[in-house]
Scaffold this motif. Structure first.
Motif, PDB file in Angstrom:
ATOM      1  N   LEU A  51     -28.251   3.331   0.675  1.00 56.39           N
ATOM      2  CA  LEU A  51     -28.271   4.725   1.111  1.00 56.39           C
ATOM      3  C   LEU A  51     -29.242   4.831   2.272  1.00 56.39           C
ATOM      4  CD1 LEU A  51     -27.639   7.783   0.571  1.00 56.39           C
ATOM      5  CD2 LEU A  51     -29.688   7.782  -0.849  1.00 56.39           C
ATOM      6  N   SER A  68     -23.313  14.445   8.675  1.00 57.49           N
ATOM      7  CA  SER A  68     -24.295  14.343   7.593  1.00 57.49           C
ATOM      8  C   SER A  68     -25.400  13.364   7.985  1.00 57.49           C
ATOM      9  CB  SER A  68     -23.605  13.841   6.322  1.00 57.49           C
ATOM     10  OG  SER A  68     -24.552  13.535   5.347  1.00 57.49           O
ATOM     11  N   TYR A 127     -30.876   7.506   5.354  1.00 53.64           N
ATOM     12  CA  TYR A 127     -31.090   8.896   5.773  1.00 53.64           C
ATOM     13  C   TYR A 127     -31.609   8.890   7.197  1.00 53.64           C
ATOM     14  CZ  TYR A 127     -33.113  13.545   6.127  1.00 53.64           C
ATOM     15  OH  TYR A 127     -33.423  14.802   6.537  1.00 53.64           O
ATOM     16  N   GLU A 128     -30.978   9.666   8.061  1.00 52.20           N
ATOM     17  CA  GLU A 128     -31.380   9.766   9.464  1.00 52.20           C
ATOM     18  C   GLU A 128     -32.001  11.144   9.688  1.00 52.20           C
ATOM     19  OE1 GLU A 128     -29.365   9.485  13.895  1.00 52.20           O
ATOM     20  OE2 GLU A 128     -28.157   9.182  12.140  1.00 52.20           O
ATOM     21  N   ASP A 133     -16.469   9.321   7.054  1.00 50.87           N
ATOM     22  CA  ASP A 133     -15.698  10.363   7.737  1.00 50.87           C
ATOM     23  C   ASP A 133     -14.684   9.756   8.691  1.00 50.87           C
ATOM     24  OD1 ASP A 133     -17.170  12.224   6.383  1.00 50.87           O
ATOM     25  OD2 ASP A 133     -18.494  12.700   8.061  1.00 50.87           O
ATOM     26  N   GLY A 166     -20.808   9.889   4.277  1.00 49.87           N
ATOM     27  CA  GLY A 166     -21.529   9.869   5.542  1.00 49.87           C
ATOM     28  C   GLY A 166     -20.606   9.665   6.731  1.00 49.87           C
ATOM     29  N   ARG A 167     -21.202   9.371   7.879  1.00 50.68           N
ATOM     30  CA  ARG A 167     -20.440   9.272   9.125  1.00 50.68           C
ATOM     31  C   ARG A 167     -19.384   8.178   9.108  1.00 50.68           C
ATOM     32  NH1 ARG A 167     -25.274  10.110  13.517  1.00 50.68           N
ATOM     33  NH2 ARG A 167     -25.989  12.063  12.626  1.00 50.68           N
ATOM     34  N   PHE A 199     -26.953  11.613   5.859  1.00 46.11           N
ATOM     35  CA  PHE A 199     -26.923  10.569   4.835  1.00 46.11           C
ATOM     36  C   PHE A 199     -25.756   9.614   5.065  1.00 46.11           C
ATOM     37  CE2 PHE A 199     -29.275  13.892   2.640  1.00 46.11           C
ATOM     38  CZ  PHE A 199     -30.304  13.159   2.088  1.00 46.11           C
ATOM     39  N   GLN A 200     -25.939   8.368   4.668  1.00 47.44           N
ATOM     40  CA  GLN A 200     -24.879   7.367   4.698  1.00 47.44           C
ATOM     41  C   GLN A 200     -24.968   6.566   3.407  1.00 47.44           C
ATOM     42  OE1 GLN A 200     -22.408   6.591   7.200  1.00 47.44           O
ATOM     43  NE2 GLN A 200     -21.715   5.548   5.384  1.00 47.44           N
TER      44      GLN A 200
END
Length: 87
Positions: free
Chosen positions: A22, A40, A24-25, A73, A69-70, A42-43
């Motif tokens: 996981l 988002s 987070y950016e 998507d 997350g990206r 998050f990934q």
């Protein structure tokens, strides 16, 4: 970035495992006018892997499967080749 790994020895010199991570950016994207939804920060990814042990050399191959997350998507998947050397 946080990760978790589980490996099971299938037979001597060969293993199978599952990894997950996981990320987070926290950096906010540039502001501009658009009707698009913000991505988002998050990934979340899971990665089933298989590997072998040849003395100190340990190659493995994994399939990266984004859950959220990206990358998810965009419906992206990929392979990751990894080699460790113990010294």
């Amino acid at each position: 970035l946080a990760g978790l790994s589980c490996r099971l020895r299938v037979k001597p010199g060969l293993w199978a495992g599952l990894e997950g991570w996981l990320a987070y950016e926290p950096i906010e994207p540039l502001e501009f006018e658009s009707s698009a939804v913000d991505p988002s920060p998050f990934q979340f990814v899971v990665e089933p892997r298989v590997g072998a042990m040849f003395g100190k050399l340990r190659p493995s191959l994994g399939v990266v499967l984004p859950i959220g997350g990206r990358l998810a998507d965009g419906s992206l998947t990929g392979f990751r080749l990894h080699v460790d050397y113990a010294f």
